[in-house]
Write a protein that holds these residues in place. Structure first.
Motif, PDB file in Angstrom:
ATOM      1  N   VAL A  68       0.908  -0.982  -0.102  1.00 55.62           N
ATOM      2  CA  VAL A  68      -0.058  -0.082  -0.037  1.00 55.62           C
ATOM      3  C   VAL A  68       0.804   1.265   0.170  1.00 55.62           C
ATOM      4  N   THR A  69       0.676   2.278  -1.030  1.00 58.40           N
ATOM      5  CA  THR A  69       1.569   3.376  -0.997  1.00 58.40           C
ATOM      6  C   THR A  69       0.756   4.653  -1.022  1.00 58.40           C
ATOM      7  N   ARG A  70      -0.452   4.431  -1.164  1.00 58.27           N
ATOM      8  CA  ARG A  70      -1.589   5.596  -0.929  1.00 58.27           C
ATOM      9  C   ARG A  70      -2.413   5.467   0.056  1.00 58.27           C
ATOM     10  N   TRP A  71      -2.190   5.583   1.332  1.00 56.96           N
ATOM     11  CA  TRP A  71      -3.079   5.464   2.244  1.00 56.96           C
ATOM     12  C   TRP A  71      -4.161   6.135   2.325  1.00 56.96           C
ATOM     13  N   LEU A  72      -4.026   7.251   2.391  1.00 53.50           N
ATOM     14  CA  LEU A  72      -5.142   8.418   2.482  1.00 53.50           C
ATOM     15  C   LEU A  72      -5.953   8.277   1.324  1.00 53.50           C
ATOM     16  N   SER A  73      -5.747   8.058   0.122  1.00 51.66           N
ATOM     17  CA  SER A  73      -6.381   8.195  -1.336  1.00 51.66           C
ATOM     18  C   SER A  73      -7.049   6.908  -1.394  1.00 51.66           C
ATOM     19  N   SER A  74      -6.590   5.603  -0.805  1.00 51.87           N
ATOM     20  CA  SER A  74      -7.064   4.569  -0.786  1.00 51.87           C
ATOM     21  C   SER A  74      -8.336   4.388   0.137  1.00 51.87           C
ATOM     22  N   PRO A 160       0.994  -5.570 -17.668  1.00 51.44           N
ATOM     23  CA  PRO A 160       1.014  -4.933 -16.415  1.00 51.44           C
ATOM     24  C   PRO A 160      -0.167  -4.740 -15.590  1.00 51.44           C
ATOM     25  N   MET A 161      -0.254  -4.550 -14.341  1.00 51.13           N
ATOM     26  CA  MET A 161      -1.190  -4.433 -13.335  1.00 51.13           C
ATOM     27  C   MET A 161      -1.799  -3.117 -13.738  1.00 51.13           C
ATOM     28  N   GLY A 162      -3.185  -3.475 -13.675  1.00 57.00           N
ATOM     29  CA  GLY A 162      -3.885  -1.984 -13.864  1.00 57.00           C
ATOM     30  C   GLY A 162      -4.214  -1.701 -15.346  1.00 57.00           C
ATOM     31  N   SER A 163      -3.798  -2.374 -16.550  1.00 55.56           N
ATOM     32  CA  SER A 163      -3.930  -2.267 -17.971  1.00 55.56           C
ATOM     33  C   SER A 163      -5.297  -2.616 -18.092  1.00 55.56           C
ATOM     34  N   TYR A 164      -6.111  -2.038 -18.933  1.00 54.67           N
ATOM     35  CA  TYR A 164      -7.661  -2.114 -19.385  1.00 54.67           C
ATOM     36  C   TYR A 164      -7.270  -1.484 -20.958  1.00 54.67           C
ATOM     37  N   ASN A 165      -8.422  -2.278 -21.669  1.00 58.84           N
ATOM     38  CA  ASN A 165      -9.039  -1.511 -22.914  1.00 58.84           C
ATOM     39  C   ASN A 165     -10.591  -1.416 -22.425  1.00 58.84           C
ATOM     40  N   LEU A 166     -11.156  -1.074 -23.542  1.00 56.51           N
ATOM     41  CA  LEU A 166     -12.747  -0.524 -23.101  1.00 56.51           C
ATOM     42  C   LEU A 166     -13.404  -1.885 -22.968  1.00 56.51           C
ATOM     43  N   THR A 200      -5.539   3.966 -12.218  1.00 55.44           N
ATOM     44  CA  THR A 200      -4.731   5.279 -11.860  1.00 55.44           C
ATOM     45  C   THR A 200      -3.524   4.713 -10.951  1.00 55.44           C
ATOM     46  N   THR A 201      -3.674   3.631 -10.217  1.00 53.89           N
ATOM     47  CA  THR A 201      -2.585   3.442  -9.148  1.00 53.89           C
ATOM     48  C   THR A 201      -1.847   2.227  -9.801  1.00 53.89           C
ATOM     49  N   LEU A 209      -6.816  -2.196   0.145  1.00 54.38           N
ATOM     50  CA  LEU A 209      -7.222  -1.214   0.963  1.00 54.38           C
ATOM     51  C   LEU A 209      -8.479  -0.637   0.886  1.00 54.38           C
ATOM     52  N   ALA A 210      -8.715  -0.015  -0.173  1.00 56.32           N
ATOM     53  CA  ALA A 210      -9.954   0.708  -0.440  1.00 56.32           C
ATOM     54  C   ALA A 210     -11.212  -0.351  -0.347  1.00 56.32           C
ATOM     55  N   HIS A 211     -10.953  -1.373  -0.748  1.00 54.11           N
ATOM     56  CA  HIS A 211     -12.232  -2.383  -0.561  1.00 54.11           C
ATOM     57  C   HIS A 211     -12.409  -2.668   0.948  1.00 54.11           C
ATOM     58  N   VAL A 212     -11.333  -2.704   1.690  1.00 55.59           N
ATOM     59  CA  VAL A 212     -11.374  -2.927   3.049  1.00 55.59           C
ATOM     60  C   VAL A 212     -12.139  -1.842   3.642  1.00 55.59           C
TER      61      VAL A 212
END
Length: 232
Positions: A68-74, A160-166, A200-201, A209-212
């Motif tokens: 976890v690198t973005r505690w507040l935003s997550s 890569p993790m976080g990759s998407y297409n439509l 984004t992340t 963490l966001a889901h938690v």
């Protein structure tokens, strides 16, 4: 959301088992637990033990790699999602009772928890622990860690993790919504937000963490208001 600079495919696709096994065990238990001939406490302990065992054995490498690198935003994203989940019912009483949400396909907003569970602080605590600690891991490993990359390429492990297409972005959100039955509308919105945050992340640990935070907030609301229908 375009995928760029992806490595070339290798000859053999990697094993999906560590990414899929926790979610498969979770779904299988949903089907069989009403028929398990044990009392409520043993049933819940067995369920917790099963999910924890799969996470710590089959999927231990994934779990150990989470950072976890973005505690507040997550935490902020997670609480925002919880608020969006509750908002329609708070603004429009009876909103969830429409046939659009409760029907033969989506099911009904009826809690699966027996009354004896609700009267037991221990069982309620175990249910909260499962919802806040295990379910986010199980779901995010599959929904955001595996499925979008599998949709993108046969050699998905090279994506890569976080990759998407439509297609990957939409399909993940729609299937995530379908999993949540009569709450499909808010689940779709929340799935889109979680997908965006993952894009984004690029951090599965921050998504967990966001889901938690989301599940913890919903659990607190359910216990405080005694509206246990959020635990279908």
């Amino acid at each position: 959301m375009a995928v760029t600079d992806l490595p070339t495919a290798s000859a053999a696709p990697p094993s999906a088992l560590p990414w899929v096994a926790p979610f498969a065990a979770f779904l299988l238990w949903l089907l069989v637990w009403p028929y398990v001939p044990l009392d409520e406490l043993r049933v819940e302990l067995l369920r917790l033990g099963l999910l924890a065992m799969v996470l710590l054995t089959v999927s231990r490498g994934i779990v150990a790699s989470l950072r976890v690198t973005r505690w507040l935003s997550s935490l902020t994203v997670g609480l925002l999602v919880a608020g969006l989940w509750l908002l329609p019912g708070l603004l429009w009483p009876g909103y969830r009772e429409q046939r659009l949400f409760q029907n033969g396909i989506t099911g009904d907003t009826v809690s699966a928890l027996p009354d004896s569970w609700l009267a037991s602080p221990l069982l309620l605590s175990l249910r909260i622990a499962r919802a806040t600690l295990l379910v986010p891991l199980v779901e995010e490993i599959f929904w955001r860690g595996f499925l979008p990359r599998w949709v993108l390429r046969n050699n998905w492990d090279a994506v890569p993790m976080g990759s998407y297409n439509l297609l990957a972005f939409a399909a993940t959100a729609v299937l995530f919504a379908a999993q949540h039955g009569p709450y499909w509308d808010v689940a779709l919105m929340c799935g889109l937000i979680f997908n965006w945050y993952m894009w984004t992340t690029r951090s599965l640990g921050d998504l967990v963490l966001a889901h938690v935070a989301t599940n913890a907030a919903l659990a607190a609301y359910a216990v405080a208001t005694k509206q246990y229908v959020f635990w279908l």
